[in-house]
Design an enzyme around this catalytic site. Structure first.
Site, PDB file in Angstrom:
ATOM      1  CB  ILE A  12     -32.168  34.476 -22.513  1.00 54.18           C
ATOM      2  CG1 ILE A  12     -32.789  35.586 -23.373  1.00 54.18           C
ATOM      3  CG2 ILE A  12     -33.120  34.114 -21.379  1.00 54.18           C
ATOM      4  CD1 ILE A  12     -34.077  35.198 -24.073  1.00 54.18           C
ATOM      5  CB  SER A 125     -40.174  32.604 -29.703  1.00 53.25           C
ATOM      6  OG  SER A 125     -40.632  33.751 -30.355  1.00 53.25           O
ATOM      7  CE1 TYR A 150     -35.787  32.290 -33.123  1.00 49.39           C
ATOM      8  CE2 TYR A 150     -37.736  33.672 -33.384  1.00 49.39           C
ATOM      9  CZ  TYR A 150     -36.821  33.034 -32.569  1.00 49.39           C
ATOM     10  OH  TYR A 150     -36.948  33.120 -31.208  1.00 49.39           O
ATOM     11  CE  LYS A 154     -36.414  29.403 -30.627  1.00 56.79           C
ATOM     12  NZ  LYS A 154     -35.486  28.648 -29.783  1.00 56.79           N
ATOM     13  CB  VAL A 218     -40.496  55.238 -34.914  1.00 56.99           C
ATOM     14  CG1 VAL A 218     -41.802  54.593 -34.459  1.00 56.99           C
ATOM     15  CG2 VAL A 218     -39.698  55.751 -33.725  1.00 56.99           C
ATOM     16  CG  PHE A 219     -39.408  50.033 -38.380  1.00 59.89           C
ATOM     17  CD1 PHE A 219     -38.655  50.823 -39.253  1.00 59.89           C
ATOM     18  CD2 PHE A 219     -38.746  49.015 -37.694  1.00 59.89           C
ATOM     19  CE1 PHE A 219     -37.298  50.593 -39.440  1.00 59.89           C
ATOM     20  CE2 PHE A 219     -37.388  48.785 -37.875  1.00 59.89           C
ATOM     21  CZ  PHE A 219     -36.666  49.577 -38.747  1.00 59.89           C
TER      22      PHE A 219
HETATM   23  N1  UFG Z   1     -38.703  48.884 -34.122  1.00 58.17           N
HETATM   24  C1  UFG Z   1     -38.556  50.157 -34.624  1.00 58.17           C
HETATM   25  N2  UFG Z   1     -37.322  50.527 -35.065  1.00 58.17           N
HETATM   26  C2  UFG Z   1     -36.238  49.697 -35.013  1.00 58.17           C
HETATM   27  C3  UFG Z   1     -36.400  48.396 -34.478  1.00 58.17           C
HETATM   28  C4  UFG Z   1     -37.668  48.018 -34.041  1.00 58.17           C
HETATM   29  O1  UFG Z   1     -39.519  50.930 -34.688  1.00 58.17           O
HETATM   30  O2  UFG Z   1     -35.151  50.095 -35.435  1.00 58.17           O
HETATM   31  C5  UFG Z   1     -40.029  48.476 -33.644  1.00 58.17           C
HETATM   32  C6  UFG Z   1     -40.588  47.310 -34.442  1.00 58.17           C
HETATM   33  O3  UFG Z   1     -41.281  47.773 -35.580  1.00 58.17           O
HETATM   34  C7  UFG Z   1     -41.506  46.665 -33.408  1.00 58.17           C
HETATM   35  C8  UFG Z   1     -40.810  46.949 -32.074  1.00 58.17           C
HETATM   36  O4  UFG Z   1     -39.901  48.002 -32.329  1.00 58.17           O
HETATM   37  O5  UFG Z   1     -42.740  47.322 -33.408  1.00 58.17           O
HETATM   38  C9  UFG Z   1     -40.053  45.772 -31.553  1.00 58.17           C
HETATM   39  O6  UFG Z   1     -39.210  45.259 -32.570  1.00 58.17           O
HETATM   40  P1  UFG Z   1     -38.082  44.167 -32.281  1.00 58.17           P
HETATM   41  O7  UFG Z   1     -37.385  43.908 -33.562  1.00 58.17           O
HETATM   42  O8  UFG Z   1     -37.270  44.572 -31.103  1.00 58.17           O
HETATM   43  O9  UFG Z   1     -38.914  42.899 -31.799  1.00 58.17           O
HETATM   44  P2  UFG Z   1     -40.045  42.073 -32.573  1.00 58.17           P
HETATM   45  O10 UFG Z   1     -41.283  42.233 -31.745  1.00 58.17           O
HETATM   46  O11 UFG Z   1     -40.122  42.360 -33.988  1.00 58.17           O
HETATM   47  O12 UFG Z   1     -39.408  40.622 -32.475  1.00 58.17           O
HETATM   48  C10 UFG Z   1     -39.478  39.875 -31.338  1.00 58.17           C
HETATM   49  C11 UFG Z   1     -38.254  38.973 -31.196  1.00 58.17           C
HETATM   50  C12 UFG Z   1     -38.256  37.889 -32.214  1.00 58.17           C
HETATM   51  C13 UFG Z   1     -39.583  37.213 -32.290  1.00 58.17           C
HETATM   52  C14 UFG Z   1     -40.688  38.211 -32.496  1.00 58.17           C
HETATM   53  C15 UFG Z   1     -42.031  37.588 -32.481  1.00 58.17           C
HETATM   54  O13 UFG Z   1     -37.072  39.722 -31.315  1.00 58.17           O
HETATM   55  O14 UFG Z   1     -37.286  36.944 -31.841  1.00 58.17           O
HETATM   56  O15 UFG Z   1     -40.651  39.137 -31.426  1.00 58.17           O
HETATM   57  O16 UFG Z   1     -43.047  38.524 -32.660  1.00 58.17           O
HETATM   58  F1  UFG Z   1     -39.629  36.338 -33.328  1.00 58.17           F
END
Ligand code: UFG
Length: 341
Positions: A12, A125, A150, A154, A218-219
């Site tokens: 960013i 965040s 983490y 914040k 996809v989780f």
């Molecule tokens: N996901 C998948 N498969 C993957 C990776 C992610 O299905 O391989 C899904 C996750 O389950 C989630 C979505 O994609 O539903 C987004 O996941 P990310 O890991 O990209 O992002 P998050 O929402 O988990 O995390 C983000 C920021 C963090 C912050 C967090 C707060 O990356 O820094 O939001 O909710 F802390």
């Protein structure tokens, strides 16, 4: 006007430097390159034809930090991005996260106070909201327990700045709470450079599509959402970057009502994982290799922003949607292959 950007070679930070330079700010960039690549400086220069002044400094080194801030005490403000940001790693190495993210913030604030630098913008965040129980999330949504060290750094960072602001009426602060930043600069000259296997969805998608990774999982598709997959507020990194320029200008113009204001930076739209994949497939014209797997521990079901406050106060609007973000992320993935990054 001169602005100091910490973490300026990061994801960013580098996009924000481009936006600042395009708005005629002079930029002093500080980074220890521990999680970023010096290539970002080349990319910034190619896009803007301007060069930020760069210092390779660890902000946990107080003397080094104070020296640079003193040298640039004529700056109008500091935008503080530098921090470790991997949720999973923070669970494994909590002390490293607390030490790095808090010490560096303290040193920057001490320098800002010592040298009377008037304005401060902090990278926060949406993770500070924890498992929010109201949607969309506004800035007044109650802060719950942090879900990771983490996120806790914040929350603590915000508290430190708030307490500092209370007794320092001369200095002005903004806390920007990012939702899910994605995408890359439309020029494909800068973008996120993951240093290891990514955890986040979008780099995972683009690395799978280009063949660096075999498949995406996809989780979970059994959540209570419109298609069963989790919902997030994916916001283009250039929209986030522009909000920093506007936030700094807002403080310079003395438009703030208090000396510590908070803004959500999200699009206001929730997008599911399956919708994000569909958007990628549409713009890239590629079929993504993915399977449905179990839920990931710690994932919230759905989170998206109410961004009214940032729109109204900062006069900020998102220019890009999820398809723009996916296309730019895909172009950047291809560029990284060409550049062997
Ligand atoms: N996901 C998948 N498969 C993957 C990776 C992610 O299905 O391989 C899904 C996750 O389950 C989630 C979505 O994609 O539903 C987004 O996941 P990310 O890991 O990209 O992002 P998050 O929402 O988990 O995390 C983000 C920021 C963090 C912050 C967090 C707060 O990356 O820094 O939001 O909710 F802390």
């Amino acid at each position: 006007m001169k602005v100091i950007v910490t973490g300026g070679t990061g994801y960013i930070g580098s996009h924000t430097i481009v936006d600042l330079l395009e708005h005629n700010f002079e930029v002093i960039c500080i980074d220890n390159l521990s999680r970023s690549n010096k290539y970002a400086l080349e990319g910034i220069e190619k896009i803007t034809n301007k060069k930020p002044t760069f210092y390779n400094i660890d902000l946990c080194d107080r003397n080094a930090t104070l020296k640079v801030l003193q040298e640039h005490k004529d700056a109008v403000g500091i935008i503080h991005f530098a921090a470790l940001k991997s949720v999973g790693e923070s669970v494994e190495k909590p002390l490293m996260y607390y030490a790095n993210n808090i010490d560096s913030l303290l040193n920057v604030l001490i320098g800002m106070k010592s040298f009377s630098i008037p304005n401060f913008v902090f990278s926060s965040s949406c993770s500070v909201y924890g498992n929010a129980d109201e949607l969309p999330v506004t800035e007044n949504t109650p802060i719950k327990n942090a879900e990771s060290p983490y996120a806790h750094t914040k929350q603590i960072g915000e508290d430190i700045i708030r307490n500092f602001a209370t007794v320092n009426p001369i200095q002005q602060h903004i806390l920007l709470r990012y939702f899910n930043p994605v995408g890359a600069h439309p020029s494909a000259l800068i973008g996120e450079i993951p240093i290891e296997k990514p955890n986040n969805l979008v780099p995972y998608i683009t690395q799978t599509a280009i063949g660096k990774l075999d498949e995406l999982t996809v989780f979970g598709n059994d959540y209570n959402t419109r298609d069963g997959s989790c919902v997030r507020d994916y916001i283009h990194v250039c929209d986030i970057a522009n909000a920093h320029t506007l936030a700094l200008q807002f403080l310079i113009d003395k438009k703030n009502k208090t000396n510590c204001e908070v803004f959500n930076l999200g699009t206001g739209n929730g997008v599911s994982v399956l919708e994000a994949i569909a958007a990628f497939e549409k713009v890239s014209n590629k079929k993504l290799n993915y399977t449905i797997g179990p839920r990931r521990a710690g994932d919230v079901v759905a989170v998206y922003a109410d961004n009214t406050r940032a729109q109204q106060a900062l006069n900020w609007n998102c220019k890009y949607n999820i398809e723009d973000a996916m296309l730019s992320a895909w172009n950047w993935e291809n560029k990284m292959q060409e550049l062997k990054l």
